[in-house]
Design a protein around this motif. Structure first.
Motif, PDB file in Angstrom:
ATOM      1  N   ASP A   1      33.519  52.026  33.979  1.00 51.04           N
ATOM      2  CA  ASP A   1      33.802  53.000  35.036  1.00 51.04           C
ATOM      3  C   ASP A   1      34.211  52.353  36.354  1.00 51.04           C
ATOM      4  O   ASP A   1      34.596  53.026  37.272  1.00 51.04           O
ATOM      5  CB  ASP A   1      32.583  53.906  35.249  1.00 51.04           C
ATOM      6  CG  ASP A   1      31.281  53.125  35.243  1.00 51.04           C
ATOM      7  OD1 ASP A   1      31.355  51.892  35.088  1.00 51.04           O
ATOM      8  OD2 ASP A   1      30.206  53.725  35.387  1.00 51.04           O
ATOM      9  N   HIS A   2      34.132  51.043  36.448  1.00 50.03           N
ATOM     10  CA  HIS A   2      34.591  50.415  37.686  1.00 50.03           C
ATOM     11  C   HIS A   2      35.198  49.055  37.364  1.00 50.03           C
ATOM     12  O   HIS A   2      34.947  48.485  36.304  1.00 50.03           O
ATOM     13  CB  HIS A   2      33.434  50.242  38.669  1.00 50.03           C
ATOM     14  CG  HIS A   2      32.453  49.194  38.262  1.00 50.03           C
ATOM     15  ND1 HIS A   2      31.488  49.406  37.315  1.00 50.03           N
ATOM     16  CD2 HIS A   2      32.293  47.915  38.675  1.00 50.03           C
ATOM     17  CE1 HIS A   2      30.786  48.310  37.160  1.00 50.03           C
ATOM     18  NE2 HIS A   2      31.247  47.389  37.958  1.00 50.03           N
ATOM     19  N   THR A   3      36.011  48.575  38.286  1.00 50.81           N
ATOM     20  CA  THR A   3      36.597  47.258  38.118  1.00 50.81           C
ATOM     21  C   THR A   3      36.058  46.367  39.223  1.00 50.81           C
ATOM     22  O   THR A   3      36.132  46.717  40.390  1.00 50.81           O
ATOM     23  CB  THR A   3      38.133  47.344  38.218  1.00 50.81           C
ATOM     24  OG1 THR A   3      38.579  48.346  37.310  1.00 50.81           O
ATOM     25  CG2 THR A   3      38.779  46.026  37.846  1.00 50.81           C
ATOM     26  N   LEU A   4      35.467  45.262  38.849  1.00 52.54           N
ATOM     27  CA  LEU A   4      34.945  44.340  39.866  1.00 52.54           C
ATOM     28  C   LEU A   4      36.107  43.724  40.624  1.00 52.54           C
ATOM     29  O   LEU A   4      37.135  43.393  40.041  1.00 52.54           O
ATOM     30  CB  LEU A   4      34.119  43.229  39.209  1.00 52.54           C
ATOM     31  CG  LEU A   4      32.784  43.648  38.620  1.00 52.54           C
ATOM     32  CD1 LEU A   4      32.046  42.434  38.073  1.00 52.54           C
ATOM     33  CD2 LEU A   4      31.936  44.349  39.667  1.00 52.54           C
ATOM     34  N   GLU A   5      35.929  43.591  41.911  1.00 51.38           N
ATOM     35  CA  GLU A   5      37.025  43.055  42.720  1.00 51.38           C
ATOM     36  C   GLU A   5      37.011  41.532  42.696  1.00 51.38           C
ATOM     37  O   GLU A   5      36.026  40.918  42.308  1.00 51.38           O
ATOM     38  CB  GLU A   5      36.885  43.587  44.132  1.00 51.38           C
ATOM     39  CG  GLU A   5      36.762  45.098  44.079  1.00 51.38           C
ATOM     40  CD  GLU A   5      37.196  45.786  45.320  1.00 51.38           C
ATOM     41  OE1 GLU A   5      37.071  45.176  46.396  1.00 51.38           O
ATOM     42  OE2 GLU A   5      37.661  46.925  45.187  1.00 51.38           O
ATOM     43  N   SER A   6      38.111  40.958  43.143  1.00 51.04           N
ATOM     44  CA  SER A   6      38.210  39.490  43.152  1.00 51.04           C
ATOM     45  C   SER A   6      37.364  38.891  44.265  1.00 51.04           C
ATOM     46  O   SER A   6      37.148  39.516  45.295  1.00 51.04           O
ATOM     47  CB  SER A   6      39.650  39.072  43.373  1.00 51.04           C
ATOM     48  OG  SER A   6      40.461  39.664  42.406  1.00 51.04           O
ATOM     49  N   ASP A   7      36.917  37.684  44.046  1.00 53.01           N
ATOM     50  CA  ASP A   7      36.142  36.972  45.053  1.00 53.01           C
ATOM     51  C   ASP A   7      36.966  35.887  45.725  1.00 53.01           C
ATOM     52  O   ASP A   7      36.605  35.368  46.759  1.00 53.01           O
ATOM     53  CB  ASP A   7      34.907  36.337  44.417  1.00 53.01           C
ATOM     54  CG  ASP A   7      33.864  37.392  44.086  1.00 53.01           C
ATOM     55  OD1 ASP A   7      33.668  38.300  44.906  1.00 53.01           O
ATOM     56  OD2 ASP A   7      33.256  37.304  43.009  1.00 53.01           O
ATOM     57  N   TYR A   8      38.038  35.486  45.097  1.00 53.71           N
ATOM     58  CA  TYR A   8      38.895  34.494  45.729  1.00 53.71           C
ATOM     59  C   TYR A   8      40.344  34.725  45.315  1.00 53.71           C
ATOM     60  O   TYR A   8      40.608  35.419  44.329  1.00 53.71           O
ATOM     61  CB  TYR A   8      38.444  33.064  45.404  1.00 53.71           C
ATOM     62  CG  TYR A   8      38.386  32.714  43.937  1.00 53.71           C
ATOM     63  CD1 TYR A   8      39.484  32.145  43.297  1.00 53.71           C
ATOM     64  CD2 TYR A   8      37.237  32.928  43.192  1.00 53.71           C
ATOM     65  CE1 TYR A   8      39.437  31.811  41.962  1.00 53.71           C
ATOM     66  CE2 TYR A   8      37.171  32.595  41.854  1.00 53.71           C
ATOM     67  CZ  TYR A   8      38.281  32.043  41.239  1.00 53.71           C
ATOM     68  OH  TYR A   8      38.228  31.724  39.918  1.00 53.71           O
ATOM     69  N   VAL A   9      41.232  34.176  46.087  1.00 61.91           N
ATOM     70  CA  VAL A   9      42.650  34.383  45.845  1.00 61.91           C
ATOM     71  C   VAL A   9      43.039  33.676  44.544  1.00 61.91           C
ATOM     72  O   VAL A   9      42.538  32.590  44.253  1.00 61.91           O
ATOM     73  CB  VAL A   9      43.474  33.812  47.022  1.00 61.91           C
ATOM     74  CG1 VAL A   9      44.954  34.059  46.818  1.00 61.91           C
ATOM     75  CG2 VAL A   9      43.021  34.447  48.331  1.00 61.91           C
ATOM     76  N   TYR A  10      43.890  34.287  43.763  1.00 59.66           N
ATOM     77  CA  TYR A  10      44.375  33.726  42.506  1.00 59.66           C
ATOM     78  C   TYR A  10      43.278  33.632  41.443  1.00 59.66           C
ATOM     79  O   TYR A  10      43.269  32.750  40.596  1.00 59.66           O
ATOM     80  CB  TYR A  10      44.996  32.335  42.744  1.00 59.66           C
ATOM     81  CG  TYR A  10      46.100  32.021  41.755  1.00 59.66           C
ATOM     82  CD1 TYR A  10      47.245  32.808  41.702  1.00 59.66           C
ATOM     83  CD2 TYR A  10      45.987  30.962  40.883  1.00 59.66           C
ATOM     84  CE1 TYR A  10      48.236  32.530  40.783  1.00 59.66           C
ATOM     85  CE2 TYR A  10      46.975  30.676  39.963  1.00 59.66           C
ATOM     86  CZ  TYR A  10      48.105  31.470  39.917  1.00 59.66           C
ATOM     87  OH  TYR A  10      49.081  31.210  39.007  1.00 59.66           O
ATOM     88  N   GLN A  11      42.334  34.547  41.517  1.00 60.57           N
ATOM     89  CA  GLN A  11      41.281  34.582  40.499  1.00 60.57           C
ATOM     90  C   GLN A  11      41.789  35.342  39.282  1.00 60.57           C
ATOM     91  O   GLN A  11      42.443  36.380  39.427  1.00 60.57           O
ATOM     92  CB  GLN A  11      40.062  35.314  41.078  1.00 60.57           C
ATOM     93  CG  GLN A  11      38.949  35.545  40.068  1.00 60.57           C
ATOM     94  CD  GLN A  11      37.822  36.378  40.656  1.00 60.57           C
ATOM     95  OE1 GLN A  11      37.415  36.159  41.790  1.00 60.57           O
ATOM     96  NE2 GLN A  11      37.337  37.333  39.905  1.00 60.57           N
ATOM     97  N   PRO A  12      41.559  34.836  38.079  1.00 61.43           N
ATOM     98  CA  PRO A  12      41.930  35.621  36.902  1.00 61.43           C
ATOM     99  C   PRO A  12      41.110  36.913  36.909  1.00 61.43           C
ATOM    100  O   PRO A  12      39.882  36.829  36.997  1.00 61.43           O
ATOM    101  CB  PRO A  12      41.513  34.721  35.728  1.00 61.43           C
ATOM    102  CG  PRO A  12      41.235  33.374  36.313  1.00 61.43           C
ATOM    103  CD  PRO A  12      40.899  33.578  37.743  1.00 61.43           C
ATOM    104  N   PRO A  13      41.735  38.088  36.854  1.00 58.80           N
ATOM    105  CA  PRO A  13      40.933  39.312  36.878  1.00 58.80           C
ATOM    106  C   PRO A  13      39.974  39.382  35.699  1.00 58.80           C
ATOM    107  O   PRO A  13      40.284  38.891  34.610  1.00 58.80           O
ATOM    108  CB  PRO A  13      41.980  40.428  36.820  1.00 58.80           C
ATOM    109  CG  PRO A  13      43.267  39.805  36.444  1.00 58.80           C
ATOM    110  CD  PRO A  13      43.183  38.362  36.783  1.00 58.80           C
ATOM    111  N   LEU A  14      38.806  39.978  35.932  1.00 57.23           N
ATOM    112  CA  LEU A  14      37.826  40.159  34.859  1.00 57.23           C
ATOM    113  C   LEU A  14      38.330  41.223  33.890  1.00 57.23           C
ATOM    114  O   LEU A  14      39.113  42.099  34.280  1.00 57.23           O
ATOM    115  CB  LEU A  14      36.488  40.596  35.451  1.00 57.23           C
ATOM    116  CG  LEU A  14      35.801  39.573  36.356  1.00 57.23           C
ATOM    117  CD1 LEU A  14      34.628  40.212  37.088  1.00 57.23           C
ATOM    118  CD2 LEU A  14      35.330  38.368  35.566  1.00 57.23           C
TER     119      LEU A  14
END
Ligand code: HEC
Ligand code: HEC
Length: 154
Positions: free
Chosen positions: A59-72
């Motif tokens: 139900d939700h998408t975790l946001e990125s923690d750093y630039v150029y992070q592979p999305p979860l």
């Protein structure tokens, strides 16, 4: 007589040897030498119950923690084969199939090889998706973590 004494002595040495070995076993339960991992002490000869399956919240998408992070990965990946013969991920995420499957296209970086050439198919270095993408799970960190999101993403 001398032979008899020597035999007696070596038997004694053997016997204490056995005792010492037994001592070592008792002070070393499960053969792990008292060593604990982050998940606690798991003795080798006891079978501990398996951990519960992790939940993969959709139900939700975790946001990125750093630039150029592979999305979860926001979905379960159970039984999705990625091997020499098959790549289940590409059945939905390749440029060819993404539209029909309503999935996000892999980005153009996934087509670039080490020499910076853009290929017409997924680059070998991006073939094993799970090297970089992991499913998002409601898992607690095993050890304390003070990592902070980069400023631009806060
Ligand atoms: C049956 C089709 C299907 C398969 C197979 C599949 N996915 Fe997905 N994936 C999707 C869809 C659809 C989305 C869009 C979000 C959603 O609805 O869950 C998605 C989202 C993602 C995202 C997030 C993209 C973003 O922009 O944030 C990643 C990363 C991802 N998948 C990786 C994988 C990996 C790695 C595999 C193989 C282990 C895989 N997927 C297999 C359908 C699929
Ligand atoms: C070497 C690491 C690596 C591998 C291997 C890899 N990815 Fe990625 N992926 C990334 C990074 C980093 C990003 C975000 C930046 C970008 O788009 O390049 C990303 C982005 C994505 C996105 C989102 C694209 C978008 O436009 O938002 C999807 C979907 C995706 N990858 C799927 C896959 C699939 C499917 C595979 C396997 C065929 C795969 N990735 C293999 C690192 C990787």
């Amino acid at each position: 007589m001398k032979k008899f004494i020597i035999a007696l002595m070596s038997a004694g040495v053997l016997f204490t040897g056995v005792l010492q070995a037994e001592d070592a076993v008792n002070s070393n339960p499960g053969g792990i030498g008292g060593v604990e991992s982050l998940r606690g002490a798991s003795e080798l000869e006891t079978t501990r119950p398996a951990d519960d399956f992790k939940r993969y919240p959709k139900d939700h998408t975790l946001e990125s923690d750093y630039v150029y992070q592979p999305p979860l990965v926001p979905h379960s990946i159970r039984n999705y084969e990625v091997s020499l013969n098959a790549n289940k991920c590409l059945a939905c995420h390749s440029w060819k199939n993404a539209k029909e499957m309503n999935a996000t296209k892999i980005s153009v970086t996934h087509y670039v090889n080490r020499e910076d050439q853009v290929l017409s198919d997924v680059s070998p270095r991006r073939y094993f998706c799970l090297q970089c993408h992991v499913p998002q799970a409601d898992a607690k960190p095993l050890i304390e973590n003070t990592f902070q999101r980069v400023d631009s993403l806060r």
